[in-house]
Design an enzyme around this catalytic site. Structure first.
Site, PDB file in Angstrom:
ATOM      1  N   HIS A  37       0.837  -1.200   0.000  1.00 61.64           N
ATOM      2  CA  HIS A  37       0.000   0.000   0.000  1.00 61.64           C
ATOM      3  C   HIS A  37       0.875   1.255   0.000  1.00 61.64           C
ATOM      4  O   HIS A  37       1.551   1.548   0.983  1.00 61.64           O
ATOM      5  CB  HIS A  37      -0.886  -0.047   1.249  1.00 61.64           C
ATOM      6  CG  HIS A  37      -1.818   1.098   1.403  1.00 61.64           C
ATOM      7  ND1 HIS A  37      -1.695   2.029   2.404  1.00 61.64           N
ATOM      8  CD2 HIS A  37      -2.901   1.462   0.672  1.00 61.64           C
ATOM      9  CE1 HIS A  37      -2.676   2.907   2.295  1.00 61.64           C
ATOM     10  NE2 HIS A  37      -3.414   2.599   1.266  1.00 61.64           N
ATOM     11  N   HIS A  63      -0.828  10.371  -3.397  1.00 62.62           N
ATOM     12  CA  HIS A  63      -2.124   9.890  -2.926  1.00 62.62           C
ATOM     13  C   HIS A  63      -3.252  10.887  -3.119  1.00 62.62           C
ATOM     14  O   HIS A  63      -4.403  10.501  -3.306  1.00 62.62           O
ATOM     15  CB  HIS A  63      -2.025   9.498  -1.446  1.00 62.62           C
ATOM     16  CG  HIS A  63      -3.302   8.950  -0.892  1.00 62.62           C
ATOM     17  ND1 HIS A  63      -4.221   9.719  -0.212  1.00 62.62           N
ATOM     18  CD2 HIS A  63      -3.829   7.707  -0.956  1.00 62.62           C
ATOM     19  CE1 HIS A  63      -5.247   8.959   0.137  1.00 62.62           C
ATOM     20  NE2 HIS A  63      -5.040   7.743  -0.298  1.00 62.62           N
TER      21      HIS A  63
HETATM   22 CA    CA Z   1      -4.920   3.927  -3.017  1.00 64.83          CA
END
Ligand code: CA
Length: 317
Positions: free
Chosen positions: A10, A52
């Site tokens: 992640h 992000h």
């Molecule tokens: Ca993501």
């Protein structure tokens, strides 16, 4: 599922290095991730970069380098800077926008060393290069961020990203890529209008997380999951959509995973973090055991790919 679950790094090995830096991706690769995640937004000159948020101020020093480039809301947007400007920024460990404090105080020191924002092309070349030099075959897991917001900026992010993925050989469902998006209209568009054959993952958020125009509760019902199955091969729900807590010492497991499996959807929940555990889990291993062994999901998004790899290694021996 007879297949080994996949480990999705992640934002890279973001538990150890600033998220989405190439260093965090190389570390995730070395730690045994099966897929490495890229969140994607566009620069002013329409270059896909790996960050992000549509804002740059919580993961870079943009407010120092270009202090006069914020919008009326005080935020600094990737879409307002060209790639050559973005490349002048230093990436830092994530901080809270309001307090400027680190989001994860035990992680990499804010502002230490020197990291830069990577383009999607640079990151793909890193992963494909490592695949060549190691003989392994690690996949990519890009996310189209805020397609609706990009459209307001007159940018078709999905089309641009799909073209770039195609240039690097990611075109078919058998290719080593999952493409993900929170906006179900966009995921459907990628499948039906843009005719992408890539494996698509519909991310599931909370109605309260903003945007406000997608009813995720509806998408978590059997009828909603059947709709998703028409254009995606899986879902990415929040941990809390799968386990709602513990009552009288017993885990409360929702029927989301079993219903998704009945609709032939894979389930890749987010986010497995050693330093941000749900109340019912005593450790990251405990959380992984609940999701991988008790519930049986097909993949996990984790900031700690080494810990997930070790868990799977130990559980096989
Ligand atoms: Ca993501």
């Amino acid at each position: 599922m007879d297949r080994q679950p996949i480990i999705i790094a992640h934002r890279g090995a973001s538990g150890y290095l600033p998220e989405h830096t190439l260093e965090a991706k190389a570390l995730a690769y070395a730690m045994g991730a099966d897929f490495i995640e890229q969140d994607i937004v566009l620069t002013a000159d329409d270059v896909p970069i790996v960050v992000h948020d549509i804002h740059l101020d919580t993961v870079t020093d943009v407010s120092k380098v270009f202090p006069d480039r914020c919008r009326a809301d005080g935020r600094f947007y990737a879409a307002d800077l060209t790639l050559s400007e973005v490349k002048q920024l230093r990436v830092i460990e994530r901080i809270h926008h309001n307090t400027q404090h680190p989001v994860f105080p035990q992680r990499f020191p804010v502002g230490a060393s020197r990291f830069e924002v990577a383009t999607l092309a640079e990151e793909i070349e890193l992963i494909q290069g490592l695949n060549k030099s190691t003989g392994r075959s690690i996949g990519i897991y890009p996310e189209i961020k805020n397609p609706k917001w990009h459209r307001v900026q007159e940018k078709d992010i999905s089309r641009i990203v799909l073209n770039l993925l195609s240039d690097y050989g990611y075109r078919r469902s058998s290719d080593n890529v999952y493409l993900q998006c929170f906006d179900p209209r966009e995921t459907q568009r990628i499948c039906c209008d843009l005719k992408s054959e890539l494996k698509l993952i519909q991310l599931i958020g909370e109605n309260s997380w903003g945007g406000g125009d997608v009813d995720y509760e509806d998408f978590r019902t059997q009828a909603g999951l059947q709709k998703i199955a028409a254009f995606a091969c899986g879902i990415g729900p929040h941990l809390g959509h799968v386990v709602s807590g513990k009552v009288h010492g017993e885990l409360v497991i929702t029927d989301l995973v079993s219903t998704a499996h009945r609709c032939s959807l894979e389930v890749h929940p987010y986010t497995f973090r050693a330093d941000d555990l749900p109340e019912y889990a005593t450790s990251l291993d405990d959380l992984l055991e609940i999701f991988l062994e008790k519930i049986g999901v097909e993949g996990v998004f984790t900031d700690f790919p080494d810990r997930a790899a070790k868990f799977l290694m130990d559980s096989m021996s």
